[in-house]
Scaffold this motif. Structure first.
Motif, PDB file in Angstrom:
ATOM      1  N   ILE A 268       0.853  -1.158   0.033  1.00  0.00           N
ATOM      2  CA  ILE A 268      -0.042  -0.155   0.131  1.00  0.00           C
ATOM      3  C   ILE A 268       0.797   1.323  -0.084  1.00  0.00           C
ATOM      4  N   ARG A 269       0.342   2.038  -0.778  1.00  0.00           N
ATOM      5  CA  ARG A 269       1.211   3.329  -0.781  1.00  0.00           C
ATOM      6  C   ARG A 269       0.591   4.760  -0.088  1.00  0.00           C
ATOM      7  N   ASN A 270       1.594   5.479   0.143  1.00  0.00           N
ATOM      8  CA  ASN A 270       1.074   6.895   0.879  1.00  0.00           C
ATOM      9  C   ASN A 270       0.105   6.673   2.002  1.00  0.00           C
ATOM     10  N   ASP A 271       0.341   5.713   2.863  1.00  0.00           N
ATOM     11  CA  ASP A 271      -0.346   5.362   4.170  1.00  0.00           C
ATOM     12  C   ASP A 271       0.729   4.957   5.117  1.00  0.00           C
ATOM     13  N   PRO A 272       1.158   5.905   5.988  1.00  0.00           N
ATOM     14  CA  PRO A 272       2.052   5.770   7.072  1.00  0.00           C
ATOM     15  C   PRO A 272       1.760   4.782   8.124  1.00  0.00           C
ATOM     16  N   ASP A 273       0.541   4.362   8.207  1.00  0.00           N
ATOM     17  CA  ASP A 273       0.235   3.331   9.014  1.00  0.00           C
ATOM     18  C   ASP A 273      -0.191   1.877   8.594  1.00  0.00           C
ATOM     19  N   ALA A 274       0.119   1.388   7.303  1.00  0.00           N
ATOM     20  CA  ALA A 274       0.269   0.167   6.982  1.00  0.00           C
ATOM     21  C   ALA A 274       1.068   0.003   5.926  1.00  0.00           C
ATOM     22  N   ASP A 275       1.728  -1.136   5.824  1.00  0.00           N
ATOM     23  CA  ASP A 275       2.619  -1.484   4.587  1.00  0.00           C
ATOM     24  C   ASP A 275       1.899  -2.238   3.561  1.00  0.00           C
ATOM     25  N   PHE A 276       0.718  -2.962   3.829  1.00  0.00           N
ATOM     26  CA  PHE A 276       0.170  -3.783   2.982  1.00  0.00           C
ATOM     27  C   PHE A 276      -1.571  -3.563   3.055  1.00  0.00           C
ATOM     28  N   LEU A 277      -1.961  -3.883   1.879  1.00  0.00           N
ATOM     29  CA  LEU A 277      -3.490  -3.825   1.728  1.00  0.00           C
ATOM     30  C   LEU A 277      -3.848  -5.342   1.906  1.00  0.00           C
ATOM     31  N   ALA A 278      -4.601  -5.671   2.693  1.00  0.00           N
ATOM     32  CA  ALA A 278      -5.090  -7.070   2.852  1.00  0.00           C
ATOM     33  C   ALA A 278      -6.601  -7.066   2.502  1.00  0.00           C
ATOM     34  N   THR A 279      -6.910  -7.978   1.617  1.00  0.00           N
ATOM     35  CA  THR A 279      -8.327  -8.145   1.349  1.00  0.00           C
ATOM     36  C   THR A 279      -8.695  -9.591   1.218  1.00  0.00           C
ATOM     37  N   THR A 280      -9.893  -9.745   2.195  1.00  0.00           N
ATOM     38  CA  THR A 280     -10.428 -11.312   2.049  1.00  0.00           C
ATOM     39  C   THR A 280     -11.846 -11.026   1.502  1.00  0.00           C
ATOM     40  N   SER A 281     -12.185 -12.258   1.030  1.00  0.00           N
ATOM     41  CA  SER A 281     -13.665 -12.334   0.367  1.00  0.00           C
ATOM     42  C   SER A 281     -14.051 -13.881   0.792  1.00  0.00           C
ATOM     43  N   THR A 282     -15.168 -13.814   1.246  1.00  0.00           N
ATOM     44  CA  THR A 282     -15.992 -15.212   1.543  1.00  0.00           C
ATOM     45  C   THR A 282     -17.229 -15.091   0.921  1.00  0.00           C
ATOM     46  N   LEU A 283     -17.541 -16.456   0.520  1.00  0.00           N
ATOM     47  CA  LEU A 283     -18.699 -17.007   0.155  1.00  0.00           C
ATOM     48  C   LEU A 283     -19.273 -18.076   0.949  1.00  0.00           C
ATOM     49  N   THR A 284     -20.679 -17.918   1.166  1.00  0.00           N
ATOM     50  CA  THR A 284     -21.282 -19.196   1.764  1.00  0.00           C
ATOM     51  C   THR A 284     -22.821 -19.530   1.050  1.00  0.00           C
ATOM     52  N   PHE A 285     -23.070 -20.777   1.083  1.00  0.00           N
ATOM     53  CA  PHE A 285     -24.155 -21.081   0.500  1.00  0.00           C
ATOM     54  C   PHE A 285     -24.547 -22.682   1.195  1.00  0.00           C
ATOM     55  N   GLU A 286     -25.576 -23.254   0.730  1.00  0.00           N
ATOM     56  CA  GLU A 286     -26.019 -24.487   1.180  1.00  0.00           C
ATOM     57  C   GLU A 286     -26.104 -25.415  -0.153  1.00  0.00           C
ATOM     58  N   VAL A 287     -25.726 -26.569   0.278  1.00  0.00           N
ATOM     59  CA  VAL A 287     -25.833 -27.555  -0.758  1.00  0.00           C
ATOM     60  C   VAL A 287     -26.886 -28.859  -0.551  1.00  0.00           C
ATOM     61  N   THR A 288     -27.214 -29.521  -1.334  1.00  0.00           N
ATOM     62  CA  THR A 288     -28.234 -30.682  -1.115  1.00  0.00           C
ATOM     63  C   THR A 288     -27.499 -31.668  -0.302  1.00  0.00           C
ATOM     64  N   LYS A 289     -28.071 -32.019   0.949  1.00  0.00           N
ATOM     65  CA  LYS A 289     -27.376 -33.099   1.564  1.00  0.00           C
ATOM     66  C   LYS A 289     -27.616 -34.438   1.148  1.00  0.00           C
TER      67      LYS A 289
END
Length: 289
Positions: A268-289
């Motif tokens: 990450i640039r121009n942010d004195p409080d962080a070195d990296f931008l960390a992004t997480t994505s999650t996906l949930t759903f139900e499947v047939t048992k």
């Protein structure tokens, strides 16, 4: 060892091709890290007891601890946000595996629901023990949540929910965001990328009709562009697939309520409080048992 005898030792009675990997592999991985930590701790105690902690010894020990911390698996500190079904309702939860932790609901920066036609629906959120309850007047096709998890600093003492300039002895600092989706009813909106999500898992087939053991193709997008070489995790951060050059991964479903997740980290640039931008994505759903 007995040079005149078989290729084995008196204390490890197996051939060298078995004995050497069995002894070396643990010591080069987890056991080695534990031994390094114990060594640093003992050295610090010895220096302290002899009243001989010089500047050199302090910085040497500190350097060893930093190196050790950098080598520790990041999954030790991995906690995610995702949307989970609770009875007939859905909740935004935070935790790791089966663990659920309380969190500040003000971190939820965007809550959306869409019907089968892709139209946005009104969502009401309510803070509950263990998460944030999501309410709609009718059954949605898709829930979407964006979370700003703020700054996290990795110090020699562990992770702290602080910006880099407010933490001490920082190894690295990140700015953390989460984007979570939950599929309730399969519709066109479930297959379309959402402009609000910087990082996203898009199913290419209907997962609701699938059974455990079947393979679900998904595409991972970062800022709308396919992301290659990304690990797709399920459940308790178990790696289940890796995306190809087109951002597609094929995930074998293993249980009735899967949680898929992907992570992306960049400087990450121009942010004195962080070195990296960390992004997480999650996906949930139900499947047939």
């Amino acid at each position: 060892l007995h040079p005149d005898g078989p290729e084995s030792s008196s204390y490890f009675p197996f051939p060298f091709q078995i004995a050497i990997p069995a002894v070396m592999i643990p010591h080069l991985t987890a056991v080695g890290l534990l031994e390094a930590a114990v060594t640093v701790f003992v050295l610090l105690l010895l220096f302290k007891s002899q009243h001989a902690i010089t500047h050199l010894s302090k910085y040497t020990a500190l350097t060893l601890m930093v190196i050790l911390l950098m080598l520790l698996p990041s999954s030790l500190f991995a906690h995610d946000f995702w949307i989970e079904k609770m009875g007939s309702h859905f909740m935004v939860v935070y935790g790791h595996g089966s663990q659920r932790l309380e969190f500040d609901s003000s971190k939820l920066k965007m809550l959306k629901a869409f019907d089968l036609e892709g139209r946005e629906m009104r969502v009401v959120s309510e803070k509950r023990a263990g998460g944030v309850l999501l309410k709609t007047e009718a059954s949605p096709s898709l829930f979407f949540v964006a979370v700003d998890d703020g700054y996290w600093s990795k110090t020699i003492y562990g992770w702290r929910n602080l910006p880099k300039r407010k933490a001490t002895r920082v190894v690295e600092a990140i700015r953390s965001y989460y984007y979570s989706k939950a599929i309730l009813l399969w519709g066109d909106i479930c297959q379309r990328p959402l402009s609000e999500a910087q990082l996203e898992i898009v199913p290419l087939e209907n997962p609701i009709k699938m059974r455990p053991g079947e393979v679900l193709p998904v595409r991972v997008l970062y800022q709308g562009t396919p992301l290659s070489g990304v690990e797709v995790e399920a459940g308790d951060h178990e790696k289940v697939a890796v995306t190809d050059k087109e951002g597609i991964a094929r995930v074998k479903l293993s249980k009735a309520h899967p949680v898929l997740s992907v992570k992306h980290k960049e400087p990450i640039r121009n942010d004195p409080d962080a070195d990296f931008l960390a992004t997480t994505s999650t996906l949930t759903f139900e499947v047939t048992k």
